[in-house]
Scaffold this active site. Structure first.
Site, PDB file in Angstrom:
ATOM      1  N   CYS A 145      -5.402  -0.722 -14.933  1.00 14.58           N
ATOM      2  CA  CYS A 145      -4.292   0.574 -14.436  1.00 14.58           C
ATOM      3  C   CYS A 145      -2.931  -0.036 -14.293  1.00 14.58           C
ATOM      4  O   CYS A 145      -2.882  -0.861 -13.474  1.00 14.58           O
ATOM      5  CB  CYS A 145      -4.993   1.444 -13.470  1.00 14.58           C
ATOM      6  SG  CYS A 145      -3.928   2.828 -13.230  1.00 14.58           S
ATOM      7  N   CYS A 149      -0.458  16.824 -15.814  1.00 13.28           N
ATOM      8  CA  CYS A 149      -1.001  15.756 -15.297  1.00 13.28           C
ATOM      9  C   CYS A 149      -0.085  15.462 -14.071  1.00 13.28           C
ATOM     10  O   CYS A 149       0.988  14.957 -14.127  1.00 13.28           O
ATOM     11  CB  CYS A 149      -1.257  14.542 -15.974  1.00 13.28           C
ATOM     12  SG  CYS A 149      -1.952  13.261 -15.239  1.00 13.28           S
ATOM     13  N   CYS A 166      -7.602  -1.010  -9.568  1.00 15.87           N
ATOM     14  CA  CYS A 166      -8.166  -1.159 -10.852  1.00 15.87           C
ATOM     15  C   CYS A 166      -7.456  -1.884 -11.961  1.00 15.87           C
ATOM     16  O   CYS A 166      -6.323  -2.251 -12.107  1.00 15.87           O
ATOM     17  CB  CYS A 166      -8.407   0.485 -11.445  1.00 15.87           C
ATOM     18  SG  CYS A 166      -9.245   1.449 -10.379  1.00 15.87           S
ATOM     19  N   CYS A 209      -0.955   6.316 -17.543  1.00 16.85           N
ATOM     20  CA  CYS A 209      -0.850   6.495 -16.100  1.00 16.85           C
ATOM     21  C   CYS A 209       0.146   5.255 -15.513  1.00 16.85           C
ATOM     22  O   CYS A 209       0.019   4.019 -15.719  1.00 16.85           O
ATOM     23  CB  CYS A 209      -2.091   6.136 -15.173  1.00 16.85           C
ATOM     24  SG  CYS A 209      -2.812   7.410 -14.782  1.00 16.85           S
ATOM     25  N   CYS A 218      -0.149   3.485  -6.354  1.00 14.90           N
ATOM     26  CA  CYS A 218      -1.862   3.482  -6.100  1.00 14.90           C
ATOM     27  C   CYS A 218      -2.253   2.080  -5.544  1.00 14.90           C
ATOM     28  O   CYS A 218      -1.521   1.077  -5.871  1.00 14.90           O
ATOM     29  CB  CYS A 218      -2.357   3.623  -7.278  1.00 14.90           C
ATOM     30  SG  CYS A 218      -4.254   4.165  -6.907  1.00 14.90           S
ATOM     31  N   GLU A 241       5.556  10.241 -11.700  1.00 12.82           N
ATOM     32  CA  GLU A 241       5.408  10.550 -13.183  1.00 12.82           C
ATOM     33  C   GLU A 241       4.700  11.875 -13.056  1.00 12.82           C
ATOM     34  O   GLU A 241       3.543  12.034 -12.301  1.00 12.82           O
ATOM     35  CB  GLU A 241       4.549   9.628 -14.174  1.00 12.82           C
ATOM     36  CG  GLU A 241       5.537   8.429 -14.135  1.00 12.82           C
ATOM     37  CD  GLU A 241       4.848   7.260 -14.951  1.00 12.82           C
ATOM     38  OE1 GLU A 241       4.905   6.226 -14.907  1.00 12.82           O
ATOM     39  OE2 GLU A 241       4.021   7.890 -15.752  1.00 12.82           O
TER      40      GLU A 241
HETATM   41  N1  SAH Z   1      -7.307   7.495  -8.771  1.00 11.29           N
HETATM   42  C1  SAH Z   1      -7.870   8.740  -9.664  1.00 11.29           C
HETATM   43  C2  SAH Z   1      -6.938   9.314 -10.692  1.00 11.29           C
HETATM   44  C3  SAH Z   1      -5.846   8.724 -11.335  1.00 11.29           C
HETATM   45  S1  SAH Z   1      -6.430   7.540 -12.681  1.00 11.29           S
HETATM   46  C4  SAH Z   1      -9.075   8.079 -10.692  1.00 11.29           C
HETATM   47  O1  SAH Z   1      -9.437   6.761 -10.521  1.00 11.29           O
HETATM   48  O2  SAH Z   1      -9.836   8.714 -11.251  1.00 11.29           O
HETATM   49  C5  SAH Z   1      -6.603   8.715 -13.831  1.00 11.29           C
HETATM   50  C6  SAH Z   1      -7.650   8.248 -15.114  1.00 11.29           C
HETATM   51  O3  SAH Z   1      -6.689   7.490 -15.840  1.00 11.29           O
HETATM   52  C7  SAH Z   1      -8.838   7.531 -14.567  1.00 11.29           C
HETATM   53  O4  SAH Z   1      -9.943   7.581 -15.199  1.00 11.29           O
HETATM   54  C8  SAH Z   1      -8.354   6.213 -14.931  1.00 11.29           C
HETATM   55  O5  SAH Z   1      -9.431   5.169 -15.012  1.00 11.29           O
HETATM   56  C9  SAH Z   1      -7.290   6.208 -16.253  1.00 11.29           C
HETATM   57  N2  SAH Z   1      -6.550   5.253 -16.716  1.00 11.29           N
HETATM   58  C10 SAH Z   1      -5.890   4.236 -15.913  1.00 11.29           C
HETATM   59  N3  SAH Z   1      -5.319   3.418 -16.545  1.00 11.29           N
HETATM   60  C11 SAH Z   1      -5.819   3.367 -17.855  1.00 11.29           C
HETATM   61  C12 SAH Z   1      -5.559   2.870 -19.159  1.00 11.29           C
HETATM   62  N4  SAH Z   1      -4.843   1.876 -19.271  1.00 11.29           N
HETATM   63  N5  SAH Z   1      -6.204   3.365 -20.322  1.00 11.29           N
HETATM   64  C13 SAH Z   1      -6.695   4.508 -20.189  1.00 11.29           C
HETATM   65  N6  SAH Z   1      -6.888   5.203 -19.155  1.00 11.29           N
HETATM   66  C14 SAH Z   1      -6.576   4.873 -18.094  1.00 11.29           C
END
Ligand code: SAH
Length: 361
Positions: free
Chosen positions: A133, A119, A130, A351, A126, A106
């Site tokens: 995510c 973006c 987390c 994401c 990934c 995406e």
């Molecule tokens: N791996 C990298 C880049 C991808 S995530 C990183 O961790 O920074 C990009 C951003 O989107 C990160 O700050 C992540 O924490 C955020 N993100 C992921 N899931 C999310 C969610 N459900 N709501 C809001 N932000 C989210």
């Protein structure tokens, strides 16, 4: 790009090499056997990256015989747009791109007041794991190449140009994937976008977001390119951060913050800490105080992100009052902080959400 089943019917195409994503030096080396004048490689690059050429036949300032010779040996790989969603306000567009091997990723276009921002995904899926995510739910399929990252930006740039003469102004490497786990390709991608024959993007207009891969944060500080660094922090102490971000067990929070500080010192660029606010998990007054203490005296600001609820995760967004309170606590403790403006929630812009829908369909 040709679908795999069509390749079976056209075996000659299988031998063609994809040159999309190569810089002028690599193109020159690639085309050396053809004994071309040097400027030809630049012309080819401009056609691919600036003028949206999907074939050599379209490169009308190249001699016809050369166009045919190129077409015999090479191809210009372009992803297929499998899906596109536009937000009701017209400001956000989400693209689901599919590469020749069927890998889907995406990218999101956000029309901001300061310009068009894209973006970009750096990996298909990934494996950071987390807790909040969507990108990580299906694990990681593979790293993306520099060309595949550039293809996301160029495809969107082509559409902007056709739709209203617009262009991509800024890039955030904040889509699916951990860019610092795909270091060499991400760096090649950044350098490519900076080239005047691609988009000529200033390094300051490129932001990379990381979950905190400490050795590569330190390496990035030494590259001599002042890109903006965002660090996904999401918790003000190690035990909570480990729960939300398993990678924190390998690279402890204090080392991440030290590496970010080093990056700021070295590049003189303010680092942004991203902090997702999750109801009852990391959003109390005490958390705000801990966060302020952790970042005290740093050239940094905090971007508070009210969580985009992901159904599979059962994590909820705090009330507006709680968000405001958290913001005020940080400001009171002299930490520069903002709440992220929300865009495109009506089109699954968080994401990985569109990709998951596609994978599960
Ligand atoms: N791996 C990298 C880049 C991808 S995530 C990183 O961790 O920074 C990009 C951003 O989107 C990160 O700050 C992540 O924490 C955020 N993100 C992921 N899931 C999310 C969610 N459900 N709501 C809001 N932000 C989210």
């Amino acid at each position: 790009m040709t679908a795999p089943n069509e390749l079976d019917k056209a075996p000659d195409k299988r031998r063609k090499k994809d040159i999309f994503g190569e810089n002028v030096e690599a193109l020159q080396a690639e085309l050396a056997p053809l004994h071309l004048p040097k400027y030809r490689a630049k012309q080819i690059a401009e056609w691919m990256y600036q003028k949206g050429a999907a074939s050599f036949a379209a490169m009308t300032n190249l001699p016809k015989a050369l166009r045919e010779a190129l077409d015999d040996a090479y191809m210009i790989g372009q992803p297929f747009v499998r899906d596109r969603l536009d937000s009701a306000d017209g400001l956000t567009s989400k693209f689901l791109f599919e590469f020749a091997d069927g890998t889907a990723i995406e990218s999101v276009l956000m029309r901001q007041s300061y310009g068009n921002s894209v973006c970009v995904s750096s990996q298909a899926g990934c494996n950071m794991g987390c807790a909040f995510c969507a990108s990580t739910l299906h694990g990681m399929a593979r790293n993306l190449s520099a060309g595949e990252m550039a293809a996301q930006v160029i495809a969107i740039n082509n559409r902007l140009r056709e739709e209203d003469g617009g262009k991509v102004d800024t890039i955030v490497i904040m889509g699916s994937g951990e860019p610092l786990m795909n270091y060499d390709q991400v760096l090649a991608f950044i350098h490519l976008l900076h080239e005047p024959y691609v988009l000529g993007l200033g390094y300051r207009n490129i932001t990379l977001s990381t979950a905190g891969i400490v050795p590569n944060m330190l390496r990035l500080a030494d590259e001599g390119i002042p890109i903006s660094l965002s660090v996904s922090l999401h918790a003000p102490n190690q035990p909570l951060r480990e729960k939300l971000m398993p990678i924190s067990k390998k690279y402890p929070m204090e080392d991440v913050v030290r590496a970010a500080k080093h990056y700021a010192d070295k590049t003189k660029r303010r680092v942004t800490y991203e902090y997702i606010l999750i109801d009852g998990v990391n959003d109390t007054e005490e958390h705000a105080r801990e966060l302020a203490k952790l970042l005290h005296g740093q050239l940094a600001n905090v971007n508070l992100i009210p969580i985009n609820p992901v159904a599979e995760r059962h994590l909820l967004r705090p009330s507006k009052e709680r968000i405001d309170h958290f913001l005020r606590s940080l400001t009171m403790h002299h930490i520069q902080a903002t709440v992220r403006k929300e865009m495109g929630t009506d089109i699954h812009a968080a994401c990985g959400q569109l990709r998951n829908k596609h994978l599960e369909a």
